[in-house]
Design a protein around this motif. Sequence first.
Motif, PDB file in Angstrom:
ATOM      1  N   VAL A  20       9.704  68.809  34.577  1.00 33.73           N
ATOM      2  CA  VAL A  20       9.026  69.723  35.483  1.00 33.73           C
ATOM      3  C   VAL A  20       9.154  71.121  34.913  1.00 33.73           C
ATOM      4  O   VAL A  20      10.250  71.580  34.631  1.00 33.73           O
ATOM      5  CB  VAL A  20       9.660  69.670  36.887  1.00 33.73           C
ATOM      6  CG1 VAL A  20       9.016  70.682  37.797  1.00 33.73           C
ATOM      7  CG2 VAL A  20       9.519  68.277  37.456  1.00 33.73           C
ATOM      8  N   SER A  21       8.014  71.787  34.728  1.00 40.27           N
ATOM      9  CA  SER A  21       8.072  73.125  34.143  1.00 40.27           C
ATOM     10  C   SER A  21       7.883  74.228  35.171  1.00 40.27           C
ATOM     11  O   SER A  21       8.129  75.380  34.886  1.00 40.27           O
ATOM     12  CB  SER A  21       7.013  73.262  33.049  1.00 40.27           C
ATOM     13  OG  SER A  21       5.730  73.104  33.608  1.00 40.27           O
ATOM     14  N   SER A  22       7.426  73.886  36.356  1.00 40.74           N
ATOM     15  CA  SER A  22       7.219  74.904  37.387  1.00 40.74           C
ATOM     16  C   SER A  22       7.648  74.344  38.720  1.00 40.74           C
ATOM     17  O   SER A  22       7.193  73.276  39.122  1.00 40.74           O
ATOM     18  CB  SER A  22       5.739  75.278  37.435  1.00 40.74           C
ATOM     19  OG  SER A  22       5.496  76.147  38.503  1.00 40.74           O
ATOM     20  N   GLY A 120       2.030  72.392  37.487  1.00 42.38           N
ATOM     21  CA  GLY A 120       0.800  73.098  37.827  1.00 42.38           C
ATOM     22  C   GLY A 120       0.158  72.422  39.024  1.00 42.38           C
ATOM     23  O   GLY A 120       0.637  71.392  39.509  1.00 42.38           O
ATOM     24  N   GLU A 121      -0.932  72.985  39.507  1.00 45.59           N
ATOM     25  CA  GLU A 121      -1.585  72.451  40.695  1.00 45.59           C
ATOM     26  C   GLU A 121      -2.073  71.022  40.464  1.00 45.59           C
ATOM     27  O   GLU A 121      -2.809  70.755  39.521  1.00 45.59           O
ATOM     28  CB  GLU A 121      -2.764  73.338  41.099  1.00 45.59           C
ATOM     29  CG  GLU A 121      -3.395  72.925  42.396  1.00 45.59           C
ATOM     30  CD  GLU A 121      -4.466  73.897  42.852  1.00 45.59           C
ATOM     31  OE1 GLU A 121      -5.205  73.535  43.768  1.00 45.59           O
ATOM     32  OE2 GLU A 121      -4.562  74.995  42.292  1.00 45.59           O
ATOM     33  N   ASN A 122      -1.613  70.099  41.321  1.00 47.77           N
ATOM     34  CA  ASN A 122      -2.002  68.684  41.275  1.00 47.77           C
ATOM     35  C   ASN A 122      -1.780  68.058  39.907  1.00 47.77           C
ATOM     36  O   ASN A 122      -2.588  67.265  39.429  1.00 47.77           O
ATOM     37  CB  ASN A 122      -3.461  68.506  41.709  1.00 47.77           C
ATOM     38  CG  ASN A 122      -3.693  68.989  43.116  1.00 47.77           C
ATOM     39  OD1 ASN A 122      -2.803  68.910  43.952  1.00 47.77           O
ATOM     40  ND2 ASN A 122      -4.870  69.498  43.381  1.00 47.77           N
ATOM     41  N   ASN A 123      -0.676  68.390  39.253  1.00 44.41           N
ATOM     42  CA  ASN A 123      -0.378  67.867  37.927  1.00 44.41           C
ATOM     43  C   ASN A 123       1.094  67.447  37.885  1.00 44.41           C
ATOM     44  O   ASN A 123       1.972  68.283  37.704  1.00 44.41           O
ATOM     45  CB  ASN A 123      -0.681  68.925  36.864  1.00 44.41           C
ATOM     46  CG  ASN A 123      -0.527  68.397  35.456  1.00 44.41           C
ATOM     47  OD1 ASN A 123      -0.329  67.205  35.246  1.00 44.41           O
ATOM     48  ND2 ASN A 123      -0.621  69.278  34.487  1.00 44.41           N
ATOM     49  N   ASP A 124       1.328  66.147  38.051  1.00 47.50           N
ATOM     50  CA  ASP A 124       2.684  65.593  38.034  1.00 47.50           C
ATOM     51  C   ASP A 124       3.571  66.250  39.096  1.00 47.50           C
ATOM     52  O   ASP A 124       4.714  66.622  38.837  1.00 47.50           O
ATOM     53  CB  ASP A 124       3.331  65.723  36.651  1.00 47.50           C
ATOM     54  CG  ASP A 124       2.654  64.849  35.612  1.00 47.50           C
ATOM     55  OD1 ASP A 124       2.051  63.828  35.994  1.00 47.50           O
ATOM     56  OD2 ASP A 124       2.734  65.172  34.417  1.00 47.50           O
ATOM     57  N   ASN A 125       3.040  66.388  40.311  1.00 48.14           N
ATOM     58  CA  ASN A 125       3.766  67.028  41.404  1.00 48.14           C
ATOM     59  C   ASN A 125       4.386  66.004  42.338  1.00 48.14           C
ATOM     60  O   ASN A 125       3.870  64.903  42.498  1.00 48.14           O
ATOM     61  CB  ASN A 125       2.829  67.895  42.253  1.00 48.14           C
ATOM     62  CG  ASN A 125       2.199  69.008  41.469  1.00 48.14           C
ATOM     63  OD1 ASN A 125       1.443  68.762  40.553  1.00 48.14           O
ATOM     64  ND2 ASN A 125       2.520  70.229  41.821  1.00 48.14           N
ATOM     65  N   GLU A 144      -0.245  62.998  36.778  1.00 46.61           N
ATOM     66  CA  GLU A 144      -1.354  63.794  36.279  1.00 46.61           C
ATOM     67  C   GLU A 144      -2.161  64.216  37.504  1.00 46.61           C
ATOM     68  O   GLU A 144      -1.594  64.819  38.408  1.00 46.61           O
ATOM     69  CB  GLU A 144      -2.141  63.043  35.212  1.00 46.61           C
ATOM     70  CG  GLU A 144      -1.283  62.765  33.985  1.00 46.61           C
ATOM     71  CD  GLU A 144      -1.992  62.007  32.898  1.00 46.61           C
ATOM     72  OE1 GLU A 144      -3.164  61.611  33.081  1.00 46.61           O
ATOM     73  OE2 GLU A 144      -1.373  61.818  31.842  1.00 46.61           O
ATOM     74  N   SER A 145      -3.465  63.914  37.594  1.00 47.59           N
ATOM     75  CA  SER A 145      -4.226  64.356  38.766  1.00 47.59           C
ATOM     76  C   SER A 145      -4.430  63.237  39.794  1.00 47.59           C
ATOM     77  O   SER A 145      -5.022  63.455  40.845  1.00 47.59           O
ATOM     78  CB  SER A 145      -5.579  64.926  38.339  1.00 47.59           C
ATOM     79  OG  SER A 145      -6.334  63.927  37.692  1.00 47.59           O
ATOM     80  N   THR A 146      -3.938  62.020  39.514  1.00 46.24           N
ATOM     81  CA  THR A 146      -4.032  60.906  40.461  1.00 46.24           C
ATOM     82  C   THR A 146      -2.838  60.978  41.405  1.00 46.24           C
ATOM     83  O   THR A 146      -1.716  61.221  40.970  1.00 46.24           O
ATOM     84  CB  THR A 146      -4.016  59.564  39.701  1.00 46.24           C
ATOM     85  OG1 THR A 146      -5.100  59.562  38.777  1.00 46.24           O
ATOM     86  CG2 THR A 146      -4.149  58.401  40.652  1.00 46.24           C
ATOM     87  N   HIS A 147      -3.084  60.764  42.703  1.00 46.28           N
ATOM     88  CA  HIS A 147      -1.959  60.872  43.621  1.00 46.28           C
ATOM     89  C   HIS A 147      -1.961  59.755  44.656  1.00 46.28           C
ATOM     90  O   HIS A 147      -2.963  59.112  44.915  1.00 46.28           O
ATOM     91  CB  HIS A 147      -1.949  62.231  44.308  1.00 46.28           C
ATOM     92  CG  HIS A 147      -2.892  62.356  45.457  1.00 46.28           C
ATOM     93  ND1 HIS A 147      -4.239  62.525  45.303  1.00 46.28           N
ATOM     94  CD2 HIS A 147      -2.664  62.320  46.792  1.00 46.28           C
ATOM     95  CE1 HIS A 147      -4.816  62.607  46.488  1.00 46.28           C
ATOM     96  NE2 HIS A 147      -3.889  62.478  47.413  1.00 46.28           N
TER      97      HIS A 147
END
Length: 183
Positions: A20-22, A120-125, A144-147
């Motif tokens: 996690v970078s952010s 980042g927004e909707n990226n590995d969150n 990634e962008s799939t949730h």
Amino acid sequence: APFALRLGYISVIEAMKFHVSSLLLVLAGLTTIHAAPNPSKVFDFRGCTTGSPVTESVHETLLASPINGPTCGADGLSLDGNDDYADIDDFEFGGTTSFEVYVKYDSFNSYSRVFDFGNGENNDNVVLCNTETTSTIRWAVFQESTHKAIETSNFDSASWTHVVATVSGTTMKVYKNGVLAGT
């Protein structure tokens, strides 16, 4: 002025790694903490000093720095529901993981995050928040962008709620005050 969210305690139990970078984190506290055994990360904002970072208490290597003016009190960090948050140093987590928080909402803004860890927004969150402007608990994991997300039960308004959110493979669960609330 009333605060939108009060924050103070989180523990993380992890089995495998995820970078996690952010990180954005908001936490809440009670008198008694019922942490899962052997948490890998713990941030306790109860009794913190306004404007000063809080050191993670298991390894004492990560800092949670308050951004945009959240205030500290005996029961934790208070966020204004506008732009306050705590920024945590980068770390890795993932696989079978549990997040434990105590949170107290004074009002429900649109998708107010209890925590939002990601790249980042909707990226590995991984996100724990309320749904839209309701008190419904939303637990979401993005690869990634799939949730995948579940919405269940409700955060208690103006009182402390103990929430544990877990993910293991494709199975996600939310426990509210010690009771399974959704899967």
